[in-house]
Design an enzyme around this catalytic site. Structure first.
Site, PDB file in Angstrom:
ATOM      1  N   HIS A  97       0.853  -1.194   0.000  1.00  0.00           N
ATOM      2  CA  HIS A  97       0.000   0.000   0.000  1.00  0.00           C
ATOM      3  C   HIS A  97       0.885   1.238   0.000  1.00  0.00           C
ATOM      4  CE1 HIS A  97      -3.346   2.672   0.824  1.00  0.00           C
ATOM      5  NE2 HIS A  97      -2.549   3.298   1.670  1.00  0.00           N
ATOM      6  N   ASP A 176     -15.571   2.567   6.742  1.00  0.00           N
ATOM      7  CA  ASP A 176     -14.477   3.497   6.417  1.00  0.00           C
ATOM      8  C   ASP A 176     -14.919   4.490   5.345  1.00  0.00           C
ATOM      9  OD1 ASP A 176     -11.679   4.493   6.206  1.00  0.00           O
ATOM     10  OD2 ASP A 176     -11.951   3.726   4.182  1.00  0.00           O
ATOM     11  N   ARG A 183     -14.721  12.754   7.494  1.00  0.00           N
ATOM     12  CA  ARG A 183     -13.419  13.344   7.845  1.00  0.00           C
ATOM     13  C   ARG A 183     -12.999  14.384   6.819  1.00  0.00           C
ATOM     14  NH1 ARG A 183      -9.619   8.583   7.836  1.00  0.00           N
ATOM     15  NH2 ARG A 183      -8.036  10.147   8.239  1.00  0.00           N
ATOM     16  N   SER A 198      -8.170   3.547   8.854  1.00  0.00           N
ATOM     17  CA  SER A 198      -8.767   3.653   7.528  1.00  0.00           C
ATOM     18  C   SER A 198      -8.005   2.792   6.513  1.00  0.00           C
ATOM     19  CB  SER A 198      -8.764   5.135   7.108  1.00  0.00           C
ATOM     20  OG  SER A 198      -9.097   5.272   5.764  1.00  0.00           O
ATOM     21  N   LYS A 202      -9.161  -1.437   5.116  1.00  0.00           N
ATOM     22  CA  LYS A 202      -9.359  -1.823   3.698  1.00  0.00           C
ATOM     23  C   LYS A 202      -8.367  -2.904   3.290  1.00  0.00           C
ATOM     24  CE  LYS A 202      -9.113   2.491   2.642  1.00  0.00           C
ATOM     25  NZ  LYS A 202      -9.366   3.903   2.709  1.00  0.00           N
TER      26      LYS A 202
HETATM   27  N1  URA Z   1      -5.792   6.966   2.806  1.00  0.00           N
HETATM   28  C1  URA Z   1      -6.826   6.288   3.361  1.00  0.00           C
HETATM   29  O1  URA Z   1      -7.265   5.277   2.842  1.00  0.00           O
HETATM   30  N2  URA Z   1      -7.333   6.756   4.518  1.00  0.00           N
HETATM   31  C2  URA Z   1      -6.874   7.852   5.142  1.00  0.00           C
HETATM   32  O2  URA Z   1      -7.377   8.194   6.184  1.00  0.00           O
HETATM   33  C3  URA Z   1      -5.815   8.556   4.547  1.00  0.00           C
HETATM   34  C4  URA Z   1      -5.287   8.079   3.380  1.00  0.00           C
END
Ligand code: URA
Length: 450
Positions: A97, A176, A183, A198, A202
């Site tokens: 990621h 999320d 947010r 977050s 995922k």
């Molecule tokens: N990327 C994400 O998936 N979530 C965040 O909170 C910030 C960056």
């Protein structure tokens, strides 16, 4: 205080109302995993309104979360949807990621390369938002390529080809998605525990065993400051480990665009050039550094040096190209584009940015280049916008290169010459020519493992 939105059934099971839980966090107290789970479940079921969740998020912003609380939030958000079961795929499944940068097309060359070395890579990617690009948009520049596969098809391709790259389905971490939207409009994005929960909710939903994180730092990144980026990387690794996954993070420089291409088709072309044994040095280095970590956590190399040698061999032998061709074909795309990247359509050149004096390129501001790419149509400022795959920017010079007056610094591809000229001015201002020498920072700044 009484929470009027709370159902009596929940009142009986949990001693604190959701309002009391928000107040506890506001006052700096720790919440138990059950309490965090209650907040997320109630949010999903309508017992906690958006304004209450926002109050909770702001309380977290100021009071923070411990690792245990962050791990509990991650698990609650992860289980708000489905967790993919890839147990039918043999081997240690590893994903990467990136927190996002300008010109970051690493996933497109990294995933097939690592799969070619025997590590299965199930990758669920995102779209570009703001000045940073997204892997899905770059993949969709391939004619016919589908990123909206079913979970069953995803597992089948990972098993048969070794790698599959799709988009986030509605079932993956839906809490999320809603929380991130709140947010985004309540100034609570820049909060390390919320970012960690977050990202990991995922990624852990993909059915992976291990995760390699590329935490980008610099002007073109989400994290501008090295200390903050290091804190984020440490928190990601700690919480991923606490959630039962092996995890390593690299802190990599994003003070200049990665590679030369910024856009979609042009970035996909550049990533495929790496797979074919070419490509810019910084993109190759970033790919090998992350790939070596993936082979290590995937149990396919005895050391980072051994891993690099295996990755280089997979590039040289053509194995990585063949894996990518298989994946593109399995996902409905025209597989010829991998070995022949010139087949990917590009928009016409609408402006060339030339040096107005001799000297050395001392700076290329990635944020300005990223924003110029968005302005020409390669990115989006709202999640529902479409991108134009063919448009973008191609740098002709890197930081440290000498230039003579009139030499091209960058080319702009677009659909409208007049608009292109205005955007070209922005690109010109992003590239600074000085007397030199230029400072070229280290690409990999730090490595974080528990
Ligand atoms: N990327 C994400 O998936 N979530 C965040 O909170 C910030 C960056």
């Amino acid at each position: 205080m009484i929470n009027r939105t709370k159902s009596p059934a929940v009142e009986q099971v949990f001693s604190k109302t959701v309002v009391e839980l928000i107040a506890a966090k506001r006052d700096g107290h720790s919440l138990s995993p059950d309490e965090i789970e209650t907040l997320i479940r109630e949010f999903q079921q309508g017992g906690l309104a958006d304004y209450q969740m926002t109050a909770f998020l702001m309380a977290v912003f100021f009071r923070g979360l411990s690792d245990d609380e962050t791990a509990a939030l991650t698990q609650s958000m992860l289980h708000s949807g489905s967790v993919l079961d890839l147990s039918s795929v043999p081997g240690i499944k590893v994903d990467k990621h990136s927190t996002g940068g300008v010109g970051d097309k690493v996933s497109l060359c990294l995933a097939p390369l690592v799969a070619a070395c025997g590590v299965p890579v199930p990758m669920v990617s995102g779209r570009g938002l703001g000045h940073t690009g997204g892997t899905l948009d770059k993949l969709e520049a391939i004619p016919g390529f589908r990123t909206d596969l079913s979970v069953a098809k995803f597992a089948e391709i990972v098993r048969d080809v070794g790698v599959c790259m799709i988009g986030q389905t509605r079932e993956i971490a839906p809490a999320d998605k809603r929380i991130y939207a709140l947010r985004d409009v309540t100034a609570t994005v820049e909060c390390i525990p919320l970012i960690v929960a977050s990202i990991l909710s995922k990624k852990l939903a993909e059915g992976i065993d291990a995760l390699v994180l590329d935490v980008k730092v610099g002007r073109g990144a989400f994290m501008k400051d090295v200390d903050q980026a290091r804190k984020l990387a440490h928190a990601l690794v700690r919480v991923a480990t606490q959630s039962g996954k092996r995890a390593v993070a690299l802190l990599t420089d994003m003070n200049t665009p990665l590679g030369l291409a910024v856009g979609n088709s042009n970035e996909t072309r550049e990533a495929f050039e790496v797979l074919c044994g070419g490509g810019p040095a910084d993109l190759i280095e970033c790919t090998l550094a992350l790939g070596a970590e993936m082979l290590m956590v995937g149990g396919k190399a005895s050391s980072l040096e051994d891993a690099r040698a295996r990755l280089s061999l997979a590039l040289k032998s053509g194995d990585a190209v063949r894996v990518m061709e298989k994946m593109v074909a399995a996902q409905g795309g025209d597989a010829r584009v991998v070995a022949e990247p010139w087949r990917l359509e590009l928009a016409p050149e609408v402006a060339v940015i030339e040096a107005d004096r001799s000297g050395v390129v001392v700076d290329i501001d990635p944020l300005e280049i990223g924003l110029a790419a968005v302005a020409i149509g390669a990115g989006r400022t709202r999640a529902d916008q479409a991108v134009d795959w063919g448009v973008g920017i191609e740098l002709e010079k890197r930081v440290g290169d000498s230039v003579a007056p009139g030499e091209p610094l960058a080319r702009l591809r677009g659909r409208d010459k007049a608009a292109g000229e205005a955007i070209a001015e922005r690109v010109r201002r992003a590239i600074q020519i000085g007397k030199g020498p230029a400072h070229v920072g280290q690409l990999v700044i730090d490595r974080i493992e528990l």
